[in-house]
Design an enzyme around this catalytic site. Structure first.
Site, PDB file in Angstrom:
ATOM      1  N   ASP A 102       0.843  -1.201   0.000  1.00  0.00           N
ATOM      2  CA  ASP A 102       0.000   0.000   0.000  1.00  0.00           C
ATOM      3  C   ASP A 102       0.875   1.247   0.000  1.00  0.00           C
ATOM      4  O   ASP A 102       2.046   1.210   0.398  1.00  0.00           O
ATOM      5  CB  ASP A 102      -0.889   0.040   1.251  1.00  0.00           C
ATOM      6  CG  ASP A 102      -1.841  -1.143   1.304  1.00  0.00           C
ATOM      7  OD1 ASP A 102      -2.178  -1.682   0.237  1.00  0.00           O
ATOM      8  OD2 ASP A 102      -2.233  -1.513   2.427  1.00  0.00           O
TER       9      ASP A 102
HETATM   10  N1  URA Z   1      -1.224  -5.950   3.919  1.00  0.00           N
HETATM   11  C1  URA Z   1      -1.708  -4.697   3.953  1.00  0.00           C
HETATM   12  O1  URA Z   1      -2.733  -4.435   4.568  1.00  0.00           O
HETATM   13  N2  URA Z   1      -1.020  -3.735   3.290  1.00  0.00           N
HETATM   14  C2  URA Z   1       0.125  -3.965   2.631  1.00  0.00           C
HETATM   15  O2  URA Z   1       0.713  -3.032   2.056  1.00  0.00           O
HETATM   16  C3  URA Z   1       0.626  -5.275   2.608  1.00  0.00           C
HETATM   17  C4  URA Z   1      -0.063  -6.254   3.267  1.00  0.00           C
END
Ligand code: URA
Length: 234
Positions: A102
């Protein structure tokens, strides 16, 4: 190898744009202007020049990036910088992230243009654990922590998903500091898992993918090529 294919593999040109560049007389082969796309060349011996640049085939690339905050793992340009914008390598648009992070997640991001290698890491069949360090909004300790560890080991039901999560490993390193190792890669999985436990992630960092950990010498935004031994781990 055909000259138009060579051009499409060594420049941003597509095969049809390569043909156009040839027709326009933009390409020199061993000093001579060539216009025929079907001419065969020997990439190791022949000198092909386009826009005053000698061209060379690029081998497969395997990179490790310490992804900083506010960087997206997308190919499209948007609000934030893209992970590929941090890499100073030719034909960067061919590199793909191996499992996205993310925009507000930091840590280990592998980038490659080897689709088979990428698949070996991300395919659920191979079950490589991704290890995340999560900072939690609410403290998780005592019997609540013990219960959460057991729930994660058993599998959690996430909002909107039919199947519970695969067994995963949660360890607490302080009331708000958790480590979670998961073998799947569902959308926002770590945040949703802590959501299912009644908590919220305020910071998330990926430390490792399977046996490969983020190089501690890489500051956020820095990257390096993987070694042959690291590539061979997958
Ligand atoms: N899980 C999440 O919630 N975000 C990420 O970036 C990676 C795994």
């Amino acid at each position: 190898m055909r000259l138009d294919r060579f051009l499409s593999e060594t420049t941003p040109l597509t095969r049809s744009l390569a043909k156009r560049a040839l027709k326009a007389g933009e390409v020199r082969l061993n000093g001579e202007r060539v216009k025929q796309p079907a001419v065969h060349i020997r990439p190791d011996d022949d000198l092909v020049i386009w826009q005053d640049e000698p061209l060379a085939l690029i081998g497969k690339r395997y990179l490790m990036l310490h992804k900083p905050l506010e960087v997206e793992c997308t190919a499209r340009r948007g609000l934030y910088r893209r992970a590929v914008d941090l890499l100073d390598v030719p034909a960067v648009e061919r590199l793909q992230p191996v499992g996205r992070l993310d925009v507000d997640t930091t840590g280990l991001l592998l980038m490659t243009d080897d689709g088979q290698w990428l698949h070996r890491i991300t395919s659920p069949k191979h079950r490589h654990d991704k290890v995340y360090r999560a900072t939690l909004a609410e403290p998780l300790e005592g019997s609540a922590a013990t219960h959460a560890v057991a729930q994660v080991a058993e599998g959690l039901r996430l909002d909107g998903d039919d199947m519970p999560t695969h067994p995963a490993t949660l360890t607490m390193h302080g009331p708000r500091e958790a480590k979670l190792a998961i073998s799947e890669g569902r959308y926002h999985q770590v945040k949703r898992m802590f959501g299912a436990l009644g908590n919220r992630v305020t910071a998330l960092h990926r430390e490792a993918i399977g046996p490969l950990a983020l190089d501690a010498d890489l500051a956020p935004g820095e990257w390096r090529a993987l070694t042959d031994d690291e590539i061979a781990l997958f």
